[in-house]
Design a protein around this motif. Structure first.
Motif, PDB file in Angstrom:
ATOM      1  N   PRO A  17      -1.573   3.144  -5.626  1.00 52.84           N
ATOM      2  CA  PRO A  17      -2.272   3.060  -4.337  1.00 52.84           C
ATOM      3  C   PRO A  17      -1.389   2.672  -3.155  1.00 52.84           C
ATOM      4  CG  PRO A  17      -3.529   1.934  -6.043  1.00 52.84           C
ATOM      5  CD  PRO A  17      -2.207   2.321  -6.648  1.00 52.84           C
ATOM      6  N   GLU A  18      -0.347   1.880  -3.400  1.00 51.76           N
ATOM      7  CA  GLU A  18       0.501   1.458  -2.280  1.00 51.76           C
ATOM      8  C   GLU A  18       1.222   2.631  -1.639  1.00 51.76           C
ATOM      9  OE1 GLU A  18       2.830   1.100  -6.083  1.00 51.76           O
ATOM     10  OE2 GLU A  18       0.866   0.400  -5.460  1.00 51.76           O
ATOM     11  N   ALA A  45      -1.621  14.443  -6.105  1.00 46.62           N
ATOM     12  CA  ALA A  45      -2.337  13.985  -4.904  1.00 46.62           C
ATOM     13  C   ALA A  45      -3.575  14.816  -4.638  1.00 46.62           C
ATOM     14  CB  ALA A  45      -1.403  14.014  -3.694  1.00 46.62           C
ATOM     15  N   GLY A  46      -3.640  16.008  -5.207  1.00 53.83           N
ATOM     16  CA  GLY A  46      -4.815  16.851  -5.044  1.00 53.83           C
ATOM     17  C   GLY A  46      -6.085  16.208  -5.570  1.00 53.83           C
ATOM     18  N   LYS A  47      -5.952  15.274  -6.486  1.00 57.07           N
ATOM     19  CA  LYS A  47      -7.122  14.567  -7.004  1.00 57.07           C
ATOM     20  C   LYS A  47      -7.863  13.817  -5.905  1.00 57.07           C
ATOM     21  CE  LYS A  47      -5.318  13.780 -11.670  1.00 57.07           C
ATOM     22  NZ  LYS A  47      -4.913  12.750 -12.641  1.00 57.07           N
ATOM     23  N   LEU A  48      -7.159  13.453  -4.830  1.00 60.65           N
ATOM     24  CA  LEU A  48      -7.773  12.699  -3.737  1.00 60.65           C
ATOM     25  C   LEU A  48      -8.818  13.507  -2.982  1.00 60.65           C
ATOM     26  CD1 LEU A  48      -4.556  11.002  -2.374  1.00 60.65           C
ATOM     27  CD2 LEU A  48      -6.393   9.901  -3.672  1.00 60.65           C
ATOM     28  N   MET A  49      -8.782  14.814  -3.104  1.00 61.37           N
ATOM     29  CA  MET A  49      -9.755  15.661  -2.428  1.00 61.37           C
ATOM     30  C   MET A  49     -11.053  15.797  -3.231  1.00 61.37           C
ATOM     31  SD  MET A  49      -8.568  16.593   0.565  1.00 61.37           S
ATOM     32  CE  MET A  49      -8.097  14.858   0.649  1.00 61.37           C
ATOM     33  N   ARG A  50     -11.068  15.297  -4.449  1.00 58.13           N
ATOM     34  CA  ARG A  50     -12.286  15.348  -5.271  1.00 58.13           C
ATOM     35  C   ARG A  50     -13.227  14.214  -4.870  1.00 58.13           C
ATOM     36  NH1 ARG A  50     -12.615  15.909 -11.730  1.00 58.13           N
ATOM     37  NH2 ARG A  50     -12.635  18.068 -11.129  1.00 58.13           N
ATOM     38  N   LYS A  51     -14.496  14.546  -4.706  1.00 56.38           N
ATOM     39  CA  LYS A  51     -15.498  13.527  -4.373  1.00 56.38           C
ATOM     40  C   LYS A  51     -15.432  12.390  -5.389  1.00 56.38           C
ATOM     41  CE  LYS A  51     -18.710  16.917  -2.499  1.00 56.38           C
ATOM     42  NZ  LYS A  51     -19.886  17.748  -2.828  1.00 56.38           N
ATOM     43  N   GLY A  52     -15.446  11.160  -4.870  1.00 60.05           N
ATOM     44  CA  GLY A  52     -15.492   9.978  -5.719  1.00 60.05           C
ATOM     45  C   GLY A  52     -14.138   9.376  -6.048  1.00 60.05           C
ATOM     46  N   ALA A  54     -11.094   9.120  -4.057  1.00 62.46           N
ATOM     47  CA  ALA A  54     -10.530   8.273  -3.000  1.00 62.46           C
ATOM     48  C   ALA A  54     -11.406   7.056  -2.711  1.00 62.46           C
ATOM     49  CB  ALA A  54     -10.311   9.089  -1.730  1.00 62.46           C
ATOM     50  N   GLU A  55     -12.723   7.197  -2.945  1.00 61.38           N
ATOM     51  CA  GLU A  55     -13.629   6.064  -2.715  1.00 61.38           C
ATOM     52  C   GLU A  55     -13.368   4.916  -3.680  1.00 61.38           C
ATOM     53  OE1 GLU A  55     -16.644   9.478  -1.712  1.00 61.38           O
ATOM     54  OE2 GLU A  55     -14.972   9.267  -3.083  1.00 61.38           O
ATOM     55  N   ALA A  56     -12.763   5.217  -4.802  1.00 64.28           N
ATOM     56  CA  ALA A  56     -12.534   4.199  -5.834  1.00 64.28           C
ATOM     57  C   ALA A  56     -11.158   3.541  -5.731  1.00 64.28           C
ATOM     58  CB  ALA A  56     -12.684   4.838  -7.213  1.00 64.28           C
ATOM     59  N   ILE A  57     -10.368   3.931  -4.734  1.00 63.82           N
ATOM     60  CA  ILE A  57      -8.993   3.418  -4.638  1.00 63.82           C
ATOM     61  C   ILE A  57      -8.829   2.582  -3.379  1.00 63.82           C
ATOM     62  CG2 ILE A  57      -6.544   4.029  -4.524  1.00 63.82           C
ATOM     63  CD1 ILE A  57      -7.303   6.735  -5.792  1.00 63.82           C
ATOM     64  N   GLY A  62      -8.713  -6.336  -3.417  1.00 62.44           N
ATOM     65  CA  GLY A  62      -9.459  -7.347  -2.686  1.00 62.44           C
ATOM     66  C   GLY A  62      -9.814  -6.948  -1.260  1.00 62.44           C
ATOM     67  N   HIS A  63      -9.269  -5.850  -0.770  1.00 58.75           N
ATOM     68  CA  HIS A  63      -9.597  -5.380   0.581  1.00 58.75           C
ATOM     69  C   HIS A  63     -10.731  -4.370   0.497  1.00 58.75           C
ATOM     70  CE1 HIS A  63      -6.179  -6.863   3.200  1.00 58.75           C
ATOM     71  NE2 HIS A  63      -5.964  -7.407   2.014  1.00 58.75           N
ATOM     72  N   ASP A  64     -11.563  -4.370   1.533  1.00 57.08           N
ATOM     73  CA  ASP A  64     -12.736  -3.495   1.534  1.00 57.08           C
ATOM     74  C   ASP A  64     -12.407  -2.030   1.792  1.00 57.08           C
ATOM     75  OD1 ASP A  64     -14.448  -5.598   1.018  1.00 57.08           O
ATOM     76  OD2 ASP A  64     -14.882  -5.968   3.135  1.00 57.08           O
ATOM     77  N   LYS A  65     -11.355  -1.755   2.559  1.00 54.51           N
ATOM     78  CA  LYS A  65     -11.059  -0.389   2.984  1.00 54.51           C
ATOM     79  C   LYS A  65     -10.510   0.446   1.826  1.00 54.51           C
ATOM     80  CE  LYS A  65      -9.224   2.063   6.935  1.00 54.51           C
ATOM     81  NZ  LYS A  65      -8.574   1.928   8.229  1.00 54.51           N
ATOM     82  N   THR A  66     -11.174   1.570   1.570  1.00 54.38           N
ATOM     83  CA  THR A  66     -10.749   2.465   0.501  1.00 54.38           C
ATOM     84  C   THR A  66      -9.853   3.570   1.072  1.00 54.38           C
ATOM     85  OG1 THR A  66     -12.589   4.013   0.752  1.00 54.38           O
ATOM     86  CG2 THR A  66     -12.951   2.101  -0.699  1.00 54.38           C
ATOM     87  N   ILE A  67      -9.227   4.317   0.187  1.00 52.29           N
ATOM     88  CA  ILE A  67      -8.443   5.469   0.617  1.00 52.29           C
ATOM     89  C   ILE A  67      -9.357   6.476   1.317  1.00 52.29           C
ATOM     90  CG2 ILE A  67      -7.047   7.434  -0.175  1.00 52.29           C
ATOM     91  CD1 ILE A  67      -5.632   4.666  -0.148  1.00 52.29           C
ATOM     92  N   TYR A  68     -10.568   6.598   0.839  1.00 53.67           N
ATOM     93  CA  TYR A  68     -11.513   7.500   1.497  1.00 53.67           C
ATOM     94  C   TYR A  68     -11.768   7.060   2.936  1.00 53.67           C
ATOM     95  CZ  TYR A  68     -15.536  10.569   2.155  1.00 53.67           C
ATOM     96  OH  TYR A  68     -16.406  11.522   2.626  1.00 53.67           O
ATOM     97  N   ASP A  69     -11.824   5.752   3.192  1.00 49.26           N
ATOM     98  CA  ASP A  69     -11.973   5.254   4.561  1.00 49.26           C
ATOM     99  C   ASP A  69     -10.781   5.683   5.418  1.00 49.26           C
ATOM    100  OD1 ASP A  69     -14.429   3.917   4.077  1.00 49.26           O
ATOM    101  OD2 ASP A  69     -13.359   2.157   3.320  1.00 49.26           O
ATOM    102  N   TRP A  70      -9.587   5.633   4.848  1.00 53.05           N
ATOM    103  CA  TRP A  70      -8.378   6.068   5.570  1.00 53.05           C
ATOM    104  C   TRP A  70      -8.464   7.559   5.883  1.00 53.05           C
ATOM    105  CZ3 TRP A  70      -4.085   3.014   6.959  1.00 53.05           C
ATOM    106  CH2 TRP A  70      -4.123   1.694   6.515  1.00 53.05           C
ATOM    107  N   ILE A  71      -8.920   8.342   4.909  1.00 55.83           N
ATOM    108  CA  ILE A  71      -9.085   9.786   5.111  1.00 55.83           C
ATOM    109  C   ILE A  71     -10.096  10.044   6.220  1.00 55.83           C
ATOM    110  CG2 ILE A  71      -9.996  11.899   4.054  1.00 55.83           C
ATOM    111  CD1 ILE A  71      -8.708  10.888   1.385  1.00 55.83           C
ATOM    112  N   LYS A  72     -11.233   9.344   6.181  1.00 50.91           N
ATOM    113  CA  LYS A  72     -12.263   9.529   7.206  1.00 50.91           C
ATOM    114  C   LYS A  72     -11.745   9.149   8.590  1.00 50.91           C
ATOM    115  CE  LYS A  72     -15.501   7.204   5.126  1.00 50.91           C
ATOM    116  NZ  LYS A  72     -16.792   6.580   4.764  1.00 50.91           N
TER     117      LYS A  72
END
Length: 125
Positions: A17-18, A45-52, A54-57, A62-72
């Protein structure tokens, strides 16, 4: 000055994730600078485009922001996201499995055409 940026995630692995913060942060910043931004997620990295996925990473535990939040964030600023067509077969996905922020598919020929353009700069991760 080039006003187009192509960000290619090909060596970035969602299991680390880092590695994921910088490309999406750079996409968001460039988009807010009125630079046309395309982000291609290929290989693992193509896995990040699958629903669900990026939301889990989270970049930091301990931080609330997910990778999906970064994408959004980047998408809201104007960045466009693309999946690699080969990833659909590789990861048993269909286009319906892709996150809504993913504009569609960009194959190797289209990506290489952008890379070779004088109007485009490229960052790879």
């Amino acid at each position: 000055m080039a006003r187009r940026l192509l960000i290619v995630l090909v060596n970035t692995d969602p299991r680390n994730p880092e590695e994921l913060g910088a490309p999406f942060y750079h996409a968001a910043v460039a988009a807010t600078m009125d630079i046309e931004v395309d982000v291609i997620c290929a290989a693992t990295a193509g896995k990040l485009m699958r629903k669900g996925v990026a939301e889990a990473i989270r970049i930091k535990q301990g931080h609330d922001k997910t990778i999906y939040d970064w994408i959004k964030d980047a998408h809201t600023g104007g960045a466009r996201f693309w999946a690699c067509p080969a990833n659909l077969d590789l990861f048993d996905m269909t286009e319906q499995d892709l996150i809504p922020e993913c504009k569609g598919l960009m194959g190797a020929a289209a990506m290489l055409e952008h890379i070779m353009s004088d109007e485009c700069r490229v960052l790879t991760y």
